[in-house]
Design a protein around this motif. Structure first.
Motif, PDB file in Angstrom:
ATOM      1  N   MET A 188     -33.466  -0.847  -4.744  1.00  0.00           N
ATOM      2  CA  MET A 188     -33.914  -0.832  -3.345  1.00  0.00           C
ATOM      3  C   MET A 188     -33.878   0.588  -2.791  1.00  0.00           C
ATOM      4  O   MET A 188     -34.825   1.054  -2.155  1.00  0.00           O
ATOM      5  CB  MET A 188     -33.024  -1.752  -2.497  1.00  0.00           C
ATOM      6  N   ASN A 189     -32.775   1.274  -3.049  1.00  0.00           N
ATOM      7  CA  ASN A 189     -32.650   2.645  -2.554  1.00  0.00           C
ATOM      8  C   ASN A 189     -33.616   3.591  -3.258  1.00  0.00           C
ATOM      9  O   ASN A 189     -34.178   4.495  -2.630  1.00  0.00           O
ATOM     10  CB  ASN A 189     -31.215   3.135  -2.726  1.00  0.00           C
ATOM     11  N   ALA A 190     -33.816   3.390  -4.570  1.00  0.00           N
ATOM     12  CA  ALA A 190     -34.756   4.235  -5.309  1.00  0.00           C
ATOM     13  C   ALA A 190     -36.158   4.108  -4.727  1.00  0.00           C
ATOM     14  O   ALA A 190     -36.873   5.104  -4.562  1.00  0.00           O
ATOM     15  CB  ALA A 190     -34.752   3.861  -6.790  1.00  0.00           C
ATOM     16  N   LEU A 191     -36.553   2.893  -4.401  1.00  0.00           N
ATOM     17  CA  LEU A 191     -37.867   2.670  -3.789  1.00  0.00           C
ATOM     18  C   LEU A 191     -37.910   3.279  -2.391  1.00  0.00           C
ATOM     19  O   LEU A 191     -38.933   3.850  -1.984  1.00  0.00           O
ATOM     20  CB  LEU A 191     -38.165   1.181  -3.735  1.00  0.00           C
ATOM     21  N   GLY A 192     -36.803   3.160  -1.657  1.00  0.00           N
ATOM     22  CA  GLY A 192     -36.739   3.756  -0.331  1.00  0.00           C
ATOM     23  C   GLY A 192     -36.970   5.257  -0.378  1.00  0.00           C
ATOM     24  O   GLY A 192     -37.771   5.809   0.391  1.00  0.00           O
ATOM     25  N   PHE A 193     -36.300   5.944  -1.318  1.00  0.00           N
ATOM     26  CA  PHE A 193     -36.471   7.394  -1.437  1.00  0.00           C
ATOM     27  C   PHE A 193     -37.872   7.766  -1.905  1.00  0.00           C
ATOM     28  O   PHE A 193     -38.458   8.743  -1.443  1.00  0.00           O
ATOM     29  CB  PHE A 193     -35.430   7.969  -2.401  1.00  0.00           C
ATOM     30  N   ALA A 194     -38.402   6.953  -2.844  1.00  0.00           N
ATOM     31  CA  ALA A 194     -39.745   7.246  -3.361  1.00  0.00           C
ATOM     32  C   ALA A 194     -40.789   7.166  -2.255  1.00  0.00           C
ATOM     33  O   ALA A 194     -41.657   8.046  -2.133  1.00  0.00           O
ATOM     34  CB  ALA A 194     -40.085   6.275  -4.488  1.00  0.00           C
ATOM     35  N   TYR A 195     -40.698   6.125  -1.418  1.00  0.00           N
ATOM     36  CA  TYR A 195     -41.662   5.980  -0.326  1.00  0.00           C
ATOM     37  C   TYR A 195     -41.370   6.958   0.815  1.00  0.00           C
ATOM     38  O   TYR A 195     -42.294   7.420   1.491  1.00  0.00           O
ATOM     39  CB  TYR A 195     -41.661   4.552   0.188  1.00  0.00           C
ATOM     40  N   ARG A 196     -40.111   7.305   1.009  1.00  0.00           N
ATOM     41  CA  ARG A 196     -39.775   8.272   2.067  1.00  0.00           C
ATOM     42  C   ARG A 196     -40.309   9.659   1.739  1.00  0.00           C
ATOM     43  O   ARG A 196     -40.869  10.353   2.590  1.00  0.00           O
ATOM     44  CB  ARG A 196     -38.258   8.333   2.239  1.00  0.00           C
ATOM     45  N   ASP A 197     -40.132  10.063   0.482  1.00  0.00           N
ATOM     46  CA  ASP A 197     -40.487  11.424   0.076  1.00  0.00           C
ATOM     47  C   ASP A 197     -41.890  11.529  -0.514  1.00  0.00           C
ATOM     48  O   ASP A 197     -42.397  12.642  -0.705  1.00  0.00           O
ATOM     49  CB  ASP A 197     -39.479  11.937  -0.954  1.00  0.00           C
TER      50      ASP A 197
END
Length: 289
Positions: A188-197
């Motif tokens: 979940m966090n990996a996807l969050g960072f990928a979409y954030r950055d």
């Protein structure tokens, strides 16, 4: 990698019997104090793996070893995996990493996704075998294709970094999404960072927020902190310093390394009454099951 090591039921029984013998307390002598009562055994469910895990939870290690051994003999490959975990970690018996490795190999050869992931990690790290990223990726991603959430997360990381083969960000995102759907907080966090950055080539703050929020609802400090940042900045959600204080407070209590500074910063921007309200909200907050 094709693993051809087959561990027979008799050898598995020998390994678990030896472990059982080590875990038994010495016989009481007349002058000794009475032995502590054995842990209660949970009610049997008919599922040997579940029964073994329940026995582990109850710290009834002999019952757990017996259930996992019987599960393997009945054709459930995960039985050998859980015996391996007990041996590797020294849970209820003397640790033996080499015997644990043999059990993982046997379980993987019989189709255990959990064991494939563990063997893959051992290949990746060079634990008891040569470090080999190609073998690690093959084993881990094979486990991922069988639906193991940890393997889905690990496979995604290998694909994203290009370890053991070519880099494939799109495929990595697919595995991260599968792992997140299976409840894996790291994914979940990996996807969050990928979409954030926008590291996946598609920056999308709303999707980032959604994934961080899923992690935050489970009490994860990274997800909590990232939602706090969004609330403080007002992007992509409306600015709300009171709620930002709540999320920073929860993240700080869970030892996020940057949350304490953020918490103090927001505290100074709020009135004493608003800080008190935010603190009360933090005290009553509960993570989702």
């Amino acid at each position: 990698m094709s693993i051809r090591l087959i561990l027979g039921a008799s050898l598995l029984a020998l390994i678990s019997s030896a472990a059982l013998a080590q875990s038994k307390p010495p016989a009481a002598k007349p002058a000794d104090k009475p032995q502590t009562a054995q842990p209660a055994q949970p009610a049997a469910t008919g599922d040997l793996i579940k029964d073994g895990l329940a026995s582990l939870e109850a710290k009834n290690y002999e019952a757990a070893l017996k259930a996992f051994n019987e599960a393997y003999n009945a054709g459930q490959a995960d039985g050998a995996f859980y015996l391996g975990r007990m041996l590797e970690l020294g849970v209820g018996l003397e640790g033996d990493p080499e015997k644990a490795r043999l059990l993982y190999l046997a379980a993987a050869d019989k189709g255990s996704a959990k064991a494939m992931n563990r063997v893959g990690l051992m290949s990746f790290r060079g634990e008891g075998m040569l470090q080999d990223y190609k073998t690690a990726r093959e084993m881990i991603c094979k486990s991922a294709d069988l639906g193991d959430a940890d393997a889905e997360f690990n496979c995604a990381g290998l694909l994203a970094q290009g370890q053991g083969g070519s880099k494939d960000i799109a495929k990595a995102m697919t595995y991260y999404a599968k792992a997140a759907d299976h409840g894996h907080i790291g994914a979940m966090n990996a996807l969050g960072f990928a979409y954030r950055d926008g590291s996946n080539g598609a920056k999308d703050l709303e999707k980032a927020r959604a994934y961080f929020e899923k992690a935050a609802l489970k009490g994860n400090p990274v997800g909590l902190y990232e939602i706090g940042i969004m609330l403080e900045a007002g992007n992509p959600i409306p600015k709300d310093l009171g709620k930002a204080h709540l999320y920073y407070n929860l993240a700080s209590a869970r030892q996020h390394p940057q949350a304490s500074i953020a918490l103090q910063r927001v505290s100074e921007a709020l009135s004493p009454e608003d800080v008190e309200k935010a603190q009360a909200a933090a005290r009553s907050w509960k993570a989702a099951e």
